[in-house]
Design an enzyme around this catalytic site. Structure first.
Site, PDB file in Angstrom:
ATOM      1  CG  HIS A  21     100.724  -3.002  10.789  1.00 52.90           C
ATOM      2  ND1 HIS A  21      99.793  -3.996  10.976  1.00 52.90           N
ATOM      3  CD2 HIS A  21     100.462  -2.067  11.752  1.00 52.90           C
ATOM      4  CE1 HIS A  21      98.997  -3.690  11.993  1.00 52.90           C
ATOM      5  NE2 HIS A  21      99.392  -2.535  12.490  1.00 52.90           N
ATOM      6  CB  CYS A  48     100.868 -10.387   8.760  1.00 50.70           C
ATOM      7  SG  CYS A  48     100.026  -9.913  10.275  1.00 50.70           S
TER       8      CYS A  48
END
Length: 276
Positions: A127, A238
Site C-alpha cells: 500500500h 498505487c
C-alpha cells in the site's frame, strides 16, 4: 395572500433550501474528513499491530529453524524487506499473497513469482496510503539505490535499475558511480534492446499491465529459460497517492548475496555494501 406575503413566503422557502443544502455539505465534508483520518491514521495503527505480530512469529520460526525452505502459505510471513535510504527503522515482513488481508499486514509476495535471489522476478506489492503505507515513498528511490531482502539463511541486495532517461549514457554517466558497479542496463546490442529492452528502474503503468511481474517484465514467460533470466525484484504500488488509477513500478537487479552468520549484524552488512 397579497403579493408581499407571497414574496416573503417564497424568500423564507429559499433560505430554508440554502440552509439545508449548506448543512448537507458540512455533513458530507465531515464524513470525508473522518474517512481520511481513518485511512491515514487508524488503519496504520491496525496494520502496525498486525505487522509486529507477523514479525514476532517469523523471528520465532527462524530461531527454531522452521523455515530453511519456506513453505509459502497465504498470509504467512517468510522474508523481510529493508530500504536503507528510508532510514534504519524501515523494515517490513513480507507475507505470501497480495489479497486484502495480506496487504493489511505489510508488503505481499505475488504468488507464482520467483523467491528472493532466484532467477526471474521476485515481485512484491504494498500500500502507498494507509494500512502501514510501506511503499508510500517508492517514487523517491533513484537508480542504484539498495533494497535488501532477508530470508532465514541469507541477505539479498538488489539495486534499482537505470531509469528510462539514463539508459543511453549509463556507462559514462551515473553507471560509472561506485554504487552502480554491478548495475547494468540488461540490454543487448540489438535495436530493441533484447528481452529486457522494456525493463526500467521506474515506470508508471495501467493496473491492467500485469506483465510487469512476469519473469522478464513485459515479455511472454517463455522468452528466456530460467538459467538465462536476471534475478530481479519488482515493487508495485498505487499511483498517484490517494488513487488507484495507475501503478508505480520499481525494478531492481540482484547485485550481492550474503549468507547470514551468528555474529553478523545489519549495520555490518550496510557497511559492506557502502550504505552505512
Amino acid at each position: 395572500m397579497t403579493i408581499l406575503e407571497a414574496q416573503k413566503s417564497s424568500g423564507g422557502l429559499g433560505v430554508k433550501i440554502v440552509r439545508s443544502f449548506g448543512e448537507l455539505l458540512i455533513t458530507a465534508g465531515l464524513i470525508v474528513l473522518l474517512f481520511i483520518v481513518y485511512e491515514l491514521y487508524v488503519t496504520d495503527l491496525f496494520s502496525a499491530k498486525k505487522q509486529a505480530g507477523a514479525t514476532t512469529t517469523l523471528n520465532g520460526d527462524w530461531a527454531q529453524g522452521r523455515q530453511p525452505h519456506p513453505e509459502l502459505i497465504d498470509g504467512k510471513a517468510f522474508a523481510k524487506l529493508y530500504i536503507p535510504s528510508f532510514g534504519a527503522d524501515y523494515r517490513f515482513t513480507i507475507q505470501e499473497g497480495t489479497g486484502a488481508a495480506a496487504l493489511e499486514v505489510g508488503p505481499g509476495h505475488y504468488k507464482g513469482t520467483a523467491l528472493p535471489g532466484e532467477p526471474g522476478n521476485f515481485a512484491v506489492a504494498g500500500h502507498r496510503v494507509g494500512k502501514g503505507a510501506p511503499f508510500n515513498d517508492l517514487d523517491l528511490l533513484g537508480s542504484c539505490d539498495a533494497i535488501l531482502v532477508e530470508t532465514q539463511t541469507d541477505f539479498f541486495v538488489y539495486r534499482v535499475l537505470p531509469h528510462s532517461d539514463e539508459i543511453a549514457n549509463w556507462s559514462t554517466g551515473k553507471g560509472a558511480q561506485p554504487q552502480c558497479a554491478h548495475v547494468g542496463t540488461l540490454r543487448t546490442k540489438g535495436a530493441d534492446g533484447g528481452p529486457y529492452g522494456e525493463t526500467y528502474g521506474r515506470e508508471i503503468v495501467s493496473p491492467k499491465e500485469g506483465d510487469v511481474v512476469a519473469p522478464v517484465p513485459h515479455k511472454p514467460p517463455d522468452i528466456l529459460p530460467p538459467p538465462q533470466q536476471a534475478a530481479l525484484l519488482t515493487l508495485t504500488t498505487c499511483h498517484p497517492q490517494f488513487s488507484n488509477r495507475q501503478r508505480l513500478i520499481l525494478h531492481a537487479v540482484l547485485t550481492n548475496q550474503f549468507p547470514k552468520t551468528a555474529d553478523a549484524t545489519y549495520a555490518q552488512l550496510l557497511q559492506a555494501i557502502g550504505e552505512a
